[in-house]
Structure formats: structure tokens, C-alpha cells
Design a protein around this motif. Structure first.
Motif, PDB file in Angstrom:
ATOM      1  N   GLU A  22      28.892  47.275  36.645  1.00 59.73           N
ATOM      2  CA  GLU A  22      28.534  47.162  38.054  1.00 59.73           C
ATOM      3  C   GLU A  22      27.211  46.407  38.151  1.00 59.73           C
ATOM      4  OE1 GLU A  22      26.735  47.866  41.763  1.00 59.73           O
ATOM      5  OE2 GLU A  22      26.048  49.044  40.042  1.00 59.73           O
ATOM      6  N   GLY A  39      31.627  47.985  49.056  1.00 53.92           N
ATOM      7  CA  GLY A  39      32.183  48.191  47.734  1.00 53.92           C
ATOM      8  C   GLY A  39      31.254  47.707  46.634  1.00 53.92           C
ATOM      9  N   ASP A  69      40.213  42.782  48.546  1.00 52.02           N
ATOM     10  CA  ASP A  69      39.403  42.945  49.756  1.00 52.02           C
ATOM     11  C   ASP A  69      38.411  41.790  49.891  1.00 52.02           C
ATOM     12  OD1 ASP A  69      40.740  45.289  50.271  1.00 52.02           O
ATOM     13  OD2 ASP A  69      39.139  46.582  49.480  1.00 52.02           O
ATOM     14  N   SER A  70      37.819  41.395  48.766  1.00 54.30           N
ATOM     15  CA  SER A  70      36.871  40.287  48.782  1.00 54.30           C
ATOM     16  C   SER A  70      37.565  38.987  49.171  1.00 54.30           C
ATOM     17  CB  SER A  70      36.217  40.154  47.401  1.00 54.30           C
ATOM     18  OG  SER A  70      35.307  39.077  47.372  1.00 54.30           O
ATOM     19  N   GLY A 111      39.459  45.866  44.998  1.00 57.93           N
ATOM     20  CA  GLY A 111      38.178  45.299  45.412  1.00 57.93           C
ATOM     21  C   GLY A 111      38.218  43.784  45.473  1.00 57.93           C
ATOM     22  N   PRO A 166      31.339  41.572  47.082  1.00 50.70           N
ATOM     23  CA  PRO A 166      32.270  42.683  47.328  1.00 50.70           C
ATOM     24  C   PRO A 166      32.512  42.858  48.820  1.00 50.70           C
ATOM     25  CG  PRO A 166      30.078  43.510  46.827  1.00 50.70           C
ATOM     26  CD  PRO A 166      30.020  42.029  46.608  1.00 50.70           C
TER      27      PRO A 166
END
Length: 669
Positions: free
Chosen positions: A349, A444, A196-197, A193, A440
Motif C-alpha cells: 500500500e 480506497g 473502480d479507478s 479497486g 484509487p
């Protein structure tokens, strides 16, 4: 288009109509508001009726509503979404505001009218308003002669321009210092994650490929504890500590000039230096008291940091560079305490932390509830809005959460008030929290670190301070308390982040819904003192650096800011090559682009109250409505309606004791 700021908003809670406001509207409203307030103040000064509390100080509080509305609407937008157009507006607004503040505070007839009131029979909040207002006027130069007032105006104007430019260069420099990596292998240790960010951030910044690690405001960058390659850590660390020093956005010259001009202004006002000037309005009794407190804490903190460094070196089998510290420290947490902070991220989260952690703790403690609204205009699509209701169901205010980093947002985390809870105007508060959590990628989950978790609770403590305001007068409402007191309620609120009754309601794995493995919270508590040597040392170094810059004598100038910084830190007992200060001069926004000049010590000063209050909660059963109501009514709701230390003694039953803080920080002094 009609400027929506020129009239009171008809939206719920007076929320500004951000969808309709343009950058030029802020400037127009501030200019019009300044003219309007000067006319109102001229009427107060010319009033030939006998002075009363109503026609002097209450009238003064009532003045300038258009200006106040415009500035509060603009203040958070400037820091949270500082587009080039907003930055241009900010430069103009700061110029207008500096000139206006001087026009108000240096107005001899107005000051004469206010000071002519016999306030001997006043009490409570009314007496506090008189005391605080007259002190503000005197500190602003109201008693100076005409020639000195002219000199003061010139100093204030130049300082305003310098601070605006410092903030502009700092934001540009922070974006420019983001570190680009060509391959994912260079970022080994980051989760998918995060990769990807970083890839999305690279594309957003104009890179054809690769990964971009953006920087947060402090020296320490969170990714350093997870990155496995020393070279990658070095690149990020050096990019962080060299902001403002190299490149196209230098800030050191601005900082040095500001420090010198602040010293000159202090001398003009009769103070030995800016620090003495700034501390007159704080709860700390004197600059000497603050310096003595810091000097007493430094040796123990540095000794703790050295012991930690020895453990890290032994564990790693070599001496460590400063960019290796966080990574090695995380390894010790894993081996010695069985705590893997990076591995815990999937349990934290953002949505669950806010809804089931931050909000739920406030509900359990104070009875307030939160309902998200999607019908109100916001200044950026990231911003979310919740209506807050009191325990009896009545409306309490609005809370805006703006959590993700973006290139237009100032680094760090903060709270702002867009509306104040002030009885004089019958208005309810509108408050914001801003963080810089990595956005994110795609859909995500936004996962937060333990540090970001504490920050979410910390900033919401500020928000509660604003939401619970029960003051009559705007200048005494909510967080309008001395700088070395304002961090106290927010620090107290951090205690609930891992409180078992709160934790069980929100700490769940974002994929499986599973709670934390048994014993994790106990291990986190056992590991709490690990790293305090480093954390306390880097904080104290920044506090000492702040006071060094603001202890310059009038006329004194610093030719080489880097030499000055290094000498000030080493003289105080630090080794900045081993543990750099939390903020270096080049990116110390708190003191050169914010309101903390000679006030960064306030975090540790208010932690004395905080740690003592945490003991109070534990002694009385912790998270109960009875405890929450007492804390709310005795401290949060009062704002600055009386001396905050009097409020503390009334709440606690005695002055704060330093023992709990020393234990928390591992300082045996």
C-alpha cells in the motif's frame, strides 16, 4: 498581482509560493532573469582587473540567480502539471532560454575572460569548476567563427521548438490513446479497486459509462499481466506501440527532423555525429566503447528472451503474440516459482511503502528523518511535503512526493530539484519525486505493483543524491553529474525495497495487517532471473535505437522513421515484432523530449557500478549506518565536484567489475 518569482521566496527552504504563482509569472521571471544575467556577465567580461578565480568563475556561478530560481520553480510543474497554460508558457520559456544560452555560451569576450585565468594552482572543486565550465563553453560553440555561430543559433532555436512540440504532442497522444472498455467483463483479471479507478478515469475523460485504461510512457503496460482476455490485451498493446504513428498527434516527423538537425549541429562543432558530441561529457570513454559493450550484451540477452519465449509457448500450448507475453510470464511465475505478483499488491500500500519502507530505509542507513508538513503551498493538491532532518537534528531539506497519474502529467517517473544544496548561496535542497500510479477510486487504498515499488525506491535514490549535496557551486551540486553516472545512486537504492530488515517494517496486508506469507521473499529472490531476458532485450533495443538515431552523419536525413527503426533494430540482432523496444521512436521522450539523446545507454552503463556496489554492501553487512555514511560521504554528497569515477574508485577501492551485473541479468558473456 506582484510576481512572487521576482524576489527570493521567504517560505521555508526557499520553496516557491506556488499558490500565488501564475503561468505568466514564470515567463516574466525567465525573461527578466535572462536580461539580468546578461548584464551581470557583461560586467564580468568588461572587468579590467587581473583575472582571479573569484572575479571570473565564482562570479559566473553567482550570476543569474533570478533566472535559476524561476527555471527550477517551473521545471517540475511543466512536467507534473502541464495544463494548456503551462504548456504555452513552456513554449515561450524554451524559446527565451535557447536564445539566452546561445547569448551566454557564444559570448566571445566572456569566454576570453574566463579562459584567460591561469588555473594551474587550483585544486579540488575549484579546479573541477574551471574544467567543466570551459568544456561546456567549447561544446556550445564558443570557439566558432561568427558565421558558424549564427548557423548554430538557428539550429538550436529550431531544435528547441521541435522538442517542445514533441513533448506537447506526446502528452496529448498518450491521453488520446487511452483505451475505453464498455464492460467490466472485458477487464476480467483486474481487482475491484482497479475497476473502480478505471471507471472514475472514464468519467473524468468525458465518457458516460464504461472503463478507461490510461497508458504509461513505456511500451509495456502493467495491466497486461493481469488481463485475462487476449483481445483486451491486444487493444491496449496496439494503442501503446502506435502512439505518435497514427491519430491526431504524430511525432515521427518531429523525431526524424530533430535527429537530422542534431547531426548537423554536431558537424558544425567538429564531431562525426551527435552521439560523439554527447559522449564527450560522459564517463564512458568513447562511442566505440559504448557500442562494443551493447553489442556484446545483445546476443546473450536475445538468447535469454528466446528461451523464455519457448517456456511461455510450451506453458500456453501455442505461440504467443507480444501482447500475451506479460500475462503468460506472470503465469510461469505462479506455477514455477509460486509467485503471484498481482496477488501481492494488497501487501504494498502506497502510504506504508513510502513511510515505512522508502523513508525507513533512509533512516536506518543514513540517520535522516521525515516529518510531513501541511502548511506549505504546492502546485497541485496531490503533492505532499516532508521536511527532512539530518542525523543530528539539523534541517537537511524538503522532499515533495507527487505519486498519482493525471492527464496533465507526463508519463513515467522522475526526480527534479526545485532548490539545489549549494554552499555558495547557503541554500538547502528542495527535491521532488514524481510517479504515475493509478489514482484509487474514492477513499480506497493506493496499491502498487512490484515494478512501481522498485520505482519508488529508485526515484528516492535520486532524491537522496540531491538532498545530500555538499557541493559549493550550483553547477556541480547534487545530480549535476554525467548522464551515464546519474542513474547509479538511484539504482543502488532499489536494493533496499525487499531487503528483509526493511521489508519487515512495511510489507503488511492493507486490510488485515498481516505480513507476507512465510517464504515469499525467498521465492521472489529465486524468481529474480525469470523475465530478465525480455527486460534486458527491450531495454537494449531502446538503447541501440537511441544511438542509431544519433549516429547520423551531418546532412543525413531519414525519410521513413518506421523503416529506419526496424532496420536499426534488426541490424543489431533484435526481432522487434517479438520483443518491441521499451520505447519506440513515436514515444521516446527520454531522447526527443528530454535530456537523454545518445544517453539512454546510461542505465546499463551505470548498472555496472550499481551491481558492484550492491556486492560491496552485502560484503560489509548490508544496511548499517557505517556503510550508509561511507556511501553518502564518498559518492552521494560529492556530486560532480570531481570525476565521479575517481569518487567510485576511492569509495570501492578499485574500479567497478562487470561480473555482478552479468550475474544479475543472467548474461553469460
Amino acid at each position: 498581482m506582484t510576481n512572487p518569482l521576482l524576489r527570493a521566496s521567504e517560505l521555508p527552504f526557499g520553496l516557491p509560493d506556488y499558490h500565488a504563482i501564475r503561468p505568466e509569472h514564470y515567463v516574466e521571471a525567465v525573461e527578466a532573469g535572462a536580461r539580468e544575467q546578461l548584464a551581470e556577465l557583461a560586467d564580468i567580461a568588461r572587468d579590467d582587473s587581473p583575472p582571479s578565480f573569484g572575479n571570473t568563475f565564482v562570479a559566473f556561478e553567482r550570476s543569474g540567480q533570478l533566472l535559476r530560481r524561476a527555471l527550477q520553480a517551473f521545471g517540475n510543474v511543466r512536467a507534473a502539471h502541464g495544463t494548456p497554460e503551462i504548456q504555452d508558457a513552456h513554449a515561450r520559456i524554451q524559446s527565451v532560454l535557447t536564445e539566452h544560452e546561445d547569448a551566454v555560451r557564444l559570448d566571445a569576450p566572456l569566454f576570453a575572460r574566463l579562459s584567460s585565468l591561469d588555473a594551474a594552482r587550483l585544486g579540488g572543486e575549484d579546479a573541477r569548476l574551471v574544467e567543466e565550465t570551459l568544456r561546456d563553453f567549447r561544446q556550445a560553440g564558443a570557439e566558432l567563427g561568427d558565421a558558424d555561430k549564427a548557423a548554430l543559433r538557428a539550429l538550436n532555436s529550431r531544435l528547441s521548438d521541435l522538442s517542445t512540440e514533441y513533448s506537447r504532442r506526446l502528452l496529448a497522444g498518450m491521453n488520446a490513446a487511452a483505451v475505453h472498455f464498455a464492460t467490466a467483463g472485458e477487464l476480467r483479471g483486474l481487482g475491484q479497486g482497479e475497476l473502480d479507478s478505471a471507471a472514475a478515469a472514464a468519467r473524468d475523460a468525458g465518457h458516460a459509462d464504461g472503463y478507461l485504461i490510461t497508458l504509461g510512457l513505456p511500451t509495456a503496460q502493467p495491466v497486461l499481466e493481469r488481463l485475462e482476455l487476449t483481445e483486451s490485451r491486444r487493444r491496449i498493446f496496439e494503442a501503446s506501440v502506435n502512439r505518435g504513428i497514427r491519430g491526431d498527434h504524430p511525432t515521427l516527423d518531429l523525431a526524424a527532423e530533430m535527429a537530422g538537425l542534431r547531426a548537423d549541429r554536431a558537424g558544425l562543432l567538429g564531431y562525426a555525429n551527435h552521439a560523439e558530441y554527447a559522449l564527450e561529457a560522459q564517463t564512458a570513454p568513447s562511442l566505440t566503447a559504448v557500442m562494443d559493450r551493447l553489442a556484446a550484451l545483445v546476443p546473450a540477452a536475445v538468447a535469454n528472451a528466446e528461451r523464455e519465449a519457448a517456456v511461455l509457448a510450451d506453458s500456453a500450448g501455442r505461440s504467443l503474440e507480444p501482447w500475451d507475453w506479460a500475462h503468460a510470464s506472470a503465469a510461469v511465475l505462479r506455477t514455477r516459482y509460486d509467485v503471484d505478483a498481482a496477488a501481492l499488491r494488497p501487501w504494498f500500500e502506497l502510504e506504508s511503502v513510502v513511510r515505512d519502507g522508502v523513508f525507513r530505509a533512509a533512516t536506518l542507513l543514513y540517520g535522516v528523518t521525515f516529518a510531513e508538513r501541511h502548511d506549505l503551498p504546492v502546485y497541485h493538491p496531490d503533492v505532499r511535503v516532508w521536511e527532512v532532518s539530518d542525523v543530528d537534528g539539523s534541517a537537511l531539506g524538503l522532499f515533495l512526493g507527487d505519486y498519482f497519474a493525471r492527464p496533465t502529467k507526463t508519463g513515467g517517473a522522475w526526480m527534479n530539484s526545485i532548490r539545489l544544496g549549494a554552499g555558495l548561496f547557503g541554500e538547502l535542497p528542495v527535491v521532488t519525486n514524481n510517479l504515475n500510479i493509478a489514482r484509487p477510486a474514492a477513499d480506497g487504498p493506493a496499491l502498487v505493483s512490484l515494478d512501481e515499488l522498485r520505482t519508488l525506491f529508485h526515484e528516492f535514490g535520486h532524491a537522496l543524491h540531491g538532498l545530500f549535496s555538499a557541493a559549493m557551486y550550483p553547477s556541480l551540486a547534487g545530480t549535476a553529474v554525467p548522464r551515464d553516472f546519474v542513474e547509479y545512486p538511484s539504482q543502488v537504492n532499489e536494493m533496499w525495497s525487499l531487503w528483509p530488515e526493511v521489508a519487515e517494517g512495511y510489507i503488511r496486508h492493507h486490510l488485515t495487517g498481516e505480513p507476507l506469507p512465510d517464504g515469499t521473499l525467498d521465492r521472489l529472490e529465486a524468481a529474480a532471473l525469470w523475465g530478465e531476458g525480455f527486460a534486458t532485450t527491450e531495454y537494449l533495443a531502446a538503447a541501440v535505437l537511441d544511438l542509431a538515431w544519433h549516429s547520423l552523419a551531418p546532412g543525413e536525413r531519414v525519410a521513413d522513421p518506421l523503416d529506419f527503426e526496424d532496420a536499426a533494430l534488426r541490424r543489431a540482432g533484435f526481432d522487434p515484432a517479438a520483443v518491441p523496444p521499451r520505447y519506440r521512436t513515436g514515444y521516446f521522450k527520454h531522447i526527443f523530449g528530454g535530456g537523454y539523446a545518445a544517453g539512454y545507454y546510461s542505465y546499463i552503463w551505470s548498472q555496472i557500478l550499481d551491481a558492484d556496489t550492491v556486492e560491496w554492501f552485502k560484503e560489509r553487512g548490508g544496511l548499517t549506518r557505517e556503510n550508509g555514511d561511507r556511501f553518502r560521504e564518498g559518492l552521494l554528497a560529492r556530486g560532480n565536484t570531481r570525476d565521479p569515477l575517481e569518487s567510485y574508485v576511492d569509495f570501492r577501492g578499485r574500479p567497478a567489475e562487470i561480473g555482478p551485473l552479468l550475474a544479475r541479468r543472467g548474461l553469460g558473456v
